[in-house]
Design an enzyme around this catalytic site. Structure first.
Site, short mmCIF file in Angstrom:
data_model
loop_
_atom_site.label_atom_id
_atom_site.label_comp_id
_atom_site.label_asym_id
_atom_site.label_seq_id
_atom_site.Cartn_x
_atom_site.Cartn_y
_atom_site.Cartn_z
N ASP A 265 -5.89 -8.41 8.32
CA ASP A 265 -5.60 -8.34 9.76
C ASP A 265 -4.40 -7.42 10.02
O ASP A 265 -3.31 -7.63 9.47
CB ASP A 265 -5.32 -9.78 10.23
CG ASP A 265 -5.39 -9.93 11.73
OD1 ASP A 265 -5.41 -8.90 12.43
OD2 ASP A 265 -5.41 -11.08 12.19
N GLY A 306 -11.00 -3.17 16.52
CA GLY A 306 -11.81 -2.03 16.96
C GLY A 306 -11.02 -0.74 17.11
O GLY A 306 -11.58 0.29 17.52
N ASP A 327 -9.52 -10.57 20.29
CA ASP A 327 -9.92 -11.93 19.93
C ASP A 327 -10.82 -12.58 20.97
O ASP A 327 -10.57 -12.49 22.17
CB ASP A 327 -8.69 -12.82 19.75
CG ASP A 327 -7.92 -12.46 18.50
OD1 ASP A 327 -8.16 -11.36 17.94
OD2 ASP A 327 -7.08 -13.27 18.08
C1 GLA Z 1 -5.64 -12.13 14.99
C2 GLA Z 1 -7.11 -12.15 14.59
C3 GLA Z 1 -7.64 -13.57 14.68
C4 GLA Z 1 -6.83 -14.48 13.78
C5 GLA Z 1 -5.38 -14.40 14.19
C6 GLA Z 1 -4.45 -15.14 13.26
O1 GLA Z 1 -5.45 -12.45 16.32
O2 GLA Z 1 -7.84 -11.31 15.43
O3 GLA Z 1 -9.00 -13.61 14.31
O4 GLA Z 1 -7.01 -14.10 12.45
O5 GLA Z 1 -4.92 -13.05 14.18
O6 GLA Z 1 -3.15 -14.99 13.71
#
Ligand code: GLA
Length: 514
Positions: A265, A306, A327
């Site tokens: 991430d 993205g 998200d």
């Molecule tokens: C980001 C990701 C989520 C999750 C959170 C955890 O927002 O997009 O899917 O993994 O981090 O903090």
């Protein structure tokens, strides 16, 4: 001699000045520590929080974007993000440069009290220097996930408030609920498991995840696979340890522990690299290479929302799936906005390399059963990864029946490579089609409106879908994939009454019947 005495004198003066400076760096104003500078809050059960504090007299506040204000009075520090009941607060009895502190957060159901340590840190720790990225190249396909991955991930339901026992319970439930039989394989531990690094630099689990290898062994003993989570930045989004500068080491640790899937991430990498195609691809390739080097088959899930049109290069950096959006949340608005916006990039998905419009919210309580059926059907039409995000231990029969619907799952997992297409759109009604193997076709009649809608399409319009070969076809037998029954059809048109925010999903039994 003279010179020596002079230099001795100047040394003494310099030392005195230095002492004075360092005691002010040690930062005592009267008997109180001057809090100005960078501080790290860490606790055994939560992520890190870096605070850049500024003290003027007794008033203390955060510089930068985290608006905390408060006081240091009689050795007691109190900081708050506001005056209401939802404020985040820090409280500590300040003693030197490292002392116990308590943080209270009100992050919806995930808030809580964390007791930990507040410690002065250098600005380099907070803003580490950029490390070089590899020259871009195409990594070989790792051969994994020929169909979209299916599994469960902790984030949507638990955020970072979960532990080893929760994950084991989810693995148990995956099997006992019939989810495993339906195709769900990966149990993915998202943010919240890491704490820091040991003396050798090896990433470690926190108090809630004392033995990440034992957890992997347990999940494997259930016949399932297990996933882990990290970031190309120094911290993941909520402040837990990330892999910055330790990419190879961490990939090897994850492999040694037996992990089969990594969600990587972007998070704090955004403060070090640019969000340009080149930097994104370089940072993801770096971990892709590290995973490749371990020689363990590890599904690589790119999560950078993205940015930089990841669907154009995600596969090159070794990615098996890549998030295409920000998200998702457990609401109709969020789900349908994300889901219906994916059509333009649908043809970038291919075996082993999938567009990921984010994890499922089915069963989390924020949508109706019709909306969840739409969610599941739409993700299946998109050939999206099916990663459940609910509590499998307590799900209702209705939730289970949605998540394990074999006929919808078969659409998601179908091997035919042609992408989903919009056949027609009228107001809030949309008809999506996707060719399946054996010339069958999946058709989703989606009602995005607030009232029931009659949605129709002409059989001969299906020839609009490239190469569907439906010209002149009439009245094929179709199967309703939610009712689990065949419906004989007559005439040139198929019509269904679709509930508000609902879907009717059908599949032609044979696309070439005339
Ligand atoms: C980001 C990701 C989520 C999750 C959170 C955890 O927002 O997009 O899917 O993994 O981090 O903090």
């Amino acid at each position: 001699m003279k010179i020596t005495r002079l230099s001795l004198l100047s040394t003494i003066i310099a030392c005195a000045l230095l002492l004075c400076a360092s005691s002010s760096a040690l930062a005592q104003t009267g008997s109180q520590t001057d809090m100005t500078g960078y501080w790290k809050f860490s606790s055994p059960t939560s992520g890190l929080d870096y605070l850049q504090l500024k003290q003027t007299g007794e008033a203390v506040s955060t510089a930068g974007r985290r608006p905390l204000t408060g006081t240091l009075h009689a050795g007691k520090l109190h900081l708050a993000s506001g005056t209401d009941a939802n404020a985040t607060t820090y409280d500590a009895v300040v003693k030197g440069e490292k002392f116990p502190a308590t943080r209270i957060t009100h992050d919806g159901p995930w808030g809580g009290t964390d007791t930990g340590t507040l410690e002065r840190v250098t600005s380099e720790e907070v803003h580490p220097a950029r490390l070089p990225l590899p020259d871009l190249r195409d990594l070989p396909d790792n051969g994994l996930v020929r169909t979209p991955p299916m599994g469960w991930n902790s984030w949507n339901k638990f955020h970072d408030r979960f532990d080893d026992a929760t994950v084991r319970g989810m693995a148990d439930a995956m099997v006992s609920s019939g989810m495993a039989k339906a195709g769900y394989t990966y149990i993915i531990v998202d943010e919240g498991w890491s704490s820091g690094r040991d003396a050798n630099g090896k990433i470690t689990g926190n108090a809630r995840f004392p033995d990440m290898k034992a957890l992997a062994d347990y999940v494997h003993s259930k016949g399932l696979k297990i996933g882990i989570y990290s970031s190309p930045g120094p911290q993941v989004c909520g402040g837990y340890q990330g892999s910055y500068g330790h990419e190879e080491e961490d990939a090897q640790t994850f492999a040694d522990w037996g992990y089969d899937y990594l969600k990587y991430d972007w998070c704090s990498a955004g403060g070090i690299y640019q969000s340009t195609w080149a930097d994104l691809e370089g940072a993801y390739q770096k971990m892709g290479e590290a995973l490749e080097k371990t020689r363990r088959p590890i599904v690589y899930s790119l999560c950078e929302y993205g940015a930089g049109d990841v669907w154009k290069w995600g596969a090159k950096s070794g990615g098996n799936l890549w998030r295409t959006t920000g998200d998702i949340s457990d609401s109709w608005q969020s789900m349908q906005r994300i889901g219906f916006a994916q059509l333009d990039i649908a043809n970038n998905a291919q075996a082993g390399h999938w567009n990921d419009p984010d994890m499922l919210e089915v069963g989390n309580g924020g949508m109706t059963a019709d909306e969840y059926r739409t969610h599941f059907s739409l993700w299946a039409m998109l050939r999206a990864p099916l990663i459940a995000g609910n509590d499998l231990r307590t799900m209702t029969d209705e939730t289970k029946s949605i998540l394990t619907n074999p006929e919808i799952i078969a659409i998601d997992q179908d091997l035919e490579a042609k992408p989903v297409q919009l056949l027609s759109q009228e107001g809030t009604s949309e008809v999506l089609v996707r060719p399946l193997t054996g010339s069958a076709v999946a058709i989703g009649l989606f009602n995005r409106g607030d009232k029931p809608a009659e949605i129709s399409f002409r059989w001969d319009s299906l020839h609009l879908g490239q190469g569907l070969g439906f010209g002149g076809m009439r009245g094929p037998t179709v199967r309703d994939l939610w009712k689990h029954e065949d419906i004989p059809t007559t005439g040139d048109t198929f019509t269904a009454t679709v509930p508000p925010h609902g879907v009717v999903m059908i599949q032609t039994t044979s696309g070439r019947r005339r």
